[in-house]
Scaffold this motif. Sequence first.
Motif, PDB file in Angstrom:
ATOM      1  N   SER A 103       2.869  14.053  40.108  1.00  0.00           N
ATOM      2  CA  SER A 103       2.254  13.989  41.428  1.00  0.00           C
ATOM      3  C   SER A 103       1.014  13.091  41.428  1.00  0.00           C
ATOM      4  O   SER A 103       1.123  11.886  41.229  1.00  0.00           O
ATOM      5  N   MET A 104      -0.186  13.643  41.629  1.00  0.00           N
ATOM      6  CA  MET A 104      -1.406  12.848  41.663  1.00  0.00           C
ATOM      7  C   MET A 104      -1.576  11.998  40.419  1.00  0.00           C
ATOM      8  O   MET A 104      -2.131  10.887  40.475  1.00  0.00           O
ATOM      9  N   GLY A 105      -1.097  12.481  39.285  1.00  0.00           N
ATOM     10  CA  GLY A 105      -1.200  11.718  38.048  1.00  0.00           C
ATOM     11  C   GLY A 105      -0.498  10.382  38.109  1.00  0.00           C
ATOM     12  O   GLY A 105      -0.780   9.482  37.317  1.00  0.00           O
ATOM     13  N   GLY A 106       0.420  10.230  39.080  1.00  0.00           N
ATOM     14  CA  GLY A 106       1.098   8.950  39.252  1.00  0.00           C
ATOM     15  C   GLY A 106       0.156   7.841  39.634  1.00  0.00           C
ATOM     16  O   GLY A 106       0.387   6.671  39.287  1.00  0.00           O
ATOM     17  N   TRP A 107      -0.924   8.165  40.362  1.00  0.00           N
ATOM     18  CA  TRP A 107      -1.919   7.154  40.703  1.00  0.00           C
ATOM     19  C   TRP A 107      -2.556   6.608  39.412  1.00  0.00           C
ATOM     20  O   TRP A 107      -2.768   5.408  39.285  1.00  0.00           O
ATOM     21  N   THR A 108      -2.818   7.488  38.472  1.00  0.00           N
ATOM     22  CA  THR A 108      -3.433   7.108  37.200  1.00  0.00           C
ATOM     23  C   THR A 108      -2.484   6.265  36.355  1.00  0.00           C
ATOM     24  O   THR A 108      -2.833   5.169  35.897  1.00  0.00           O
ATOM     25  N   MET A 109      -1.289   6.780  36.163  1.00  0.00           N
ATOM     26  CA  MET A 109      -0.365   6.183  35.205  1.00  0.00           C
ATOM     27  C   MET A 109       0.269   4.890  35.702  1.00  0.00           C
ATOM     28  O   MET A 109       0.406   3.933  34.938  1.00  0.00           O
ATOM     29  N   LEU A 110       0.663   4.841  36.964  1.00  0.00           N
ATOM     30  CA  LEU A 110       1.291   3.617  37.466  1.00  0.00           C
ATOM     31  C   LEU A 110       0.296   2.467  37.463  1.00  0.00           C
ATOM     32  O   LEU A 110       0.636   1.349  37.053  1.00  0.00           O
ATOM     33  N   GLU A 111      -0.930   2.725  37.900  1.00  0.00           N
ATOM     34  CA  GLU A 111      -1.919   1.651  37.927  1.00  0.00           C
ATOM     35  C   GLU A 111      -2.274   1.177  36.524  1.00  0.00           C
ATOM     36  O   GLU A 111      -2.465  -0.022  36.286  1.00  0.00           O
ATOM     37  N   TYR A 112      -2.349   2.106  35.578  1.00  0.00           N
ATOM     38  CA  TYR A 112      -2.613   1.678  34.190  1.00  0.00           C
ATOM     39  C   TYR A 112      -1.460   0.830  33.671  1.00  0.00           C
ATOM     40  O   TYR A 112      -1.676  -0.210  33.035  1.00  0.00           O
ATOM     41  N   ALA A 113      -0.232   1.260  33.944  1.00  0.00           N
ATOM     42  CA  ALA A 113       0.936   0.525  33.453  1.00  0.00           C
ATOM     43  C   ALA A 113       1.029  -0.861  34.083  1.00  0.00           C
ATOM     44  O   ALA A 113       1.431  -1.829  33.419  1.00  0.00           O
ATOM     45  N   LEU A 114       0.655  -0.982  35.340  1.00  0.00           N
ATOM     46  CA  LEU A 114       0.674  -2.287  35.994  1.00  0.00           C
ATOM     47  C   LEU A 114      -0.385  -3.216  35.400  1.00  0.00           C
ATOM     48  O   LEU A 114      -0.170  -4.420  35.278  1.00  0.00           O
ATOM     49  N   ALA A 115      -1.512  -2.644  35.015  1.00  0.00           N
ATOM     50  CA  ALA A 115      -2.596  -3.447  34.454  1.00  0.00           C
ATOM     51  C   ALA A 115      -2.377  -3.767  32.979  1.00  0.00           C
ATOM     52  O   ALA A 115      -2.866  -4.800  32.485  1.00  0.00           O
ATOM     53  N   HIS A 116      -1.644  -2.903  32.263  1.00  0.00           N
ATOM     54  CA  HIS A 116      -1.469  -3.072  30.811  1.00  0.00           C
ATOM     55  C   HIS A 116      -0.001  -2.880  30.421  1.00  0.00           C
ATOM     56  O   HIS A 116       0.318  -2.049  29.562  1.00  0.00           O
ATOM     57  N   PRO A 117       0.916  -3.630  31.002  1.00  0.00           N
ATOM     58  CA  PRO A 117       2.343  -3.406  30.720  1.00  0.00           C
ATOM     59  C   PRO A 117       2.713  -3.622  29.265  1.00  0.00           C
ATOM     60  O   PRO A 117       3.675  -3.018  28.774  1.00  0.00           O
ATOM     61  N   ASP A 118       1.955  -4.451  28.562  1.00  0.00           N
ATOM     62  CA  ASP A 118       2.257  -4.728  27.159  1.00  0.00           C
ATOM     63  C   ASP A 118       1.948  -3.543  26.248  1.00  0.00           C
ATOM     64  O   ASP A 118       2.456  -3.473  25.121  1.00  0.00           O
ATOM     65  N   ARG A 119       1.154  -2.594  26.729  1.00  0.00           N
ATOM     66  CA  ARG A 119       0.785  -1.438  25.907  1.00  0.00           C
ATOM     67  C   ARG A 119       1.606  -0.192  26.242  1.00  0.00           C
ATOM     68  O   ARG A 119       1.522   0.807  25.535  1.00  0.00           O
TER      69      ARG A 119
END
Length: 278
Positions: A103-119
């Motif tokens: 749920s709300m954690g999706g805001w955290t995880m999706l934005e991190y993944a978009l910014a750091h897809p290589d990690r």
Amino acid sequence: MSSYAAPSRTVGRLKRPFGNLHYEVSGSGPALIFAHGLGGNHLSWWQQVAHFAPNYTCVTFAHRGFAPSDTVANGVDPADYPGDLAALIDHLGLAEVRLVAQSMGGWTMLEYALAHPDRVKALVLSSTSGTLDRRGSDPSGGTAYDAWLATSEAAIAAGMARGIHPAMGERAAEAFPALHLLYRSIDEMAGTLDKEKLRAGLRRTATRTLAELKTFRVPTLLIAGSEDTVFPPFLASAIATSLPCGEAQIIEEAGHSPYFEQAARFNALVDAFLARPR
């Protein structure tokens, strides 16, 4: 005599501009990080940590403003969540990670993944589309979303009048009263946090379009409960088919918190997803 040894576990506090971020690390192996929803904190993932810690280094944390992390004087802005996650990953020295969001954690995880897809080796979005605009992600142009919203709002109101937490739903509350009680107890740990203001912040920041993710190649699994009244479950499949490396799984007879109410089924789906060669 048994030779069983419990997975290792450490508890830490990471200094951030708002105060201290509480986190816990359990187990060993590839890094697997969990981000909780609006009704939770790091404890929400107790059934996942116990399951995955023998094979993964499980990291849980409480978002800023959620106890036992420090409160935020002027309220929480979800736009700050990805920065907290990035700081925690760097603090723990993790070169690559697997992310699980509720749920709300999706805001955290999706934005991190978009910014750091290589990690990011893999991303699981449970009952969430994160910062994607929900109505804009509806392939019907919003018709299906509007119909779902009207029905879900009525169901939530009826349930709350009978003491049922929307994130669990009527079926889970009746079938698993102990889990329902535990969920409500964890939710209440947030204390004076202004969750209505935070909800408004989540809506304000959910503006991304699927077109922005057309080159997003992080393997992504969307999981939804078929009876969810907080997140429209049909969007899981709609979003997955629009992603280059997306897939969806619907857990039947589950509400907004399949990881909590149907943990064995949820864990099996995540296990299989993570085990695939990358």
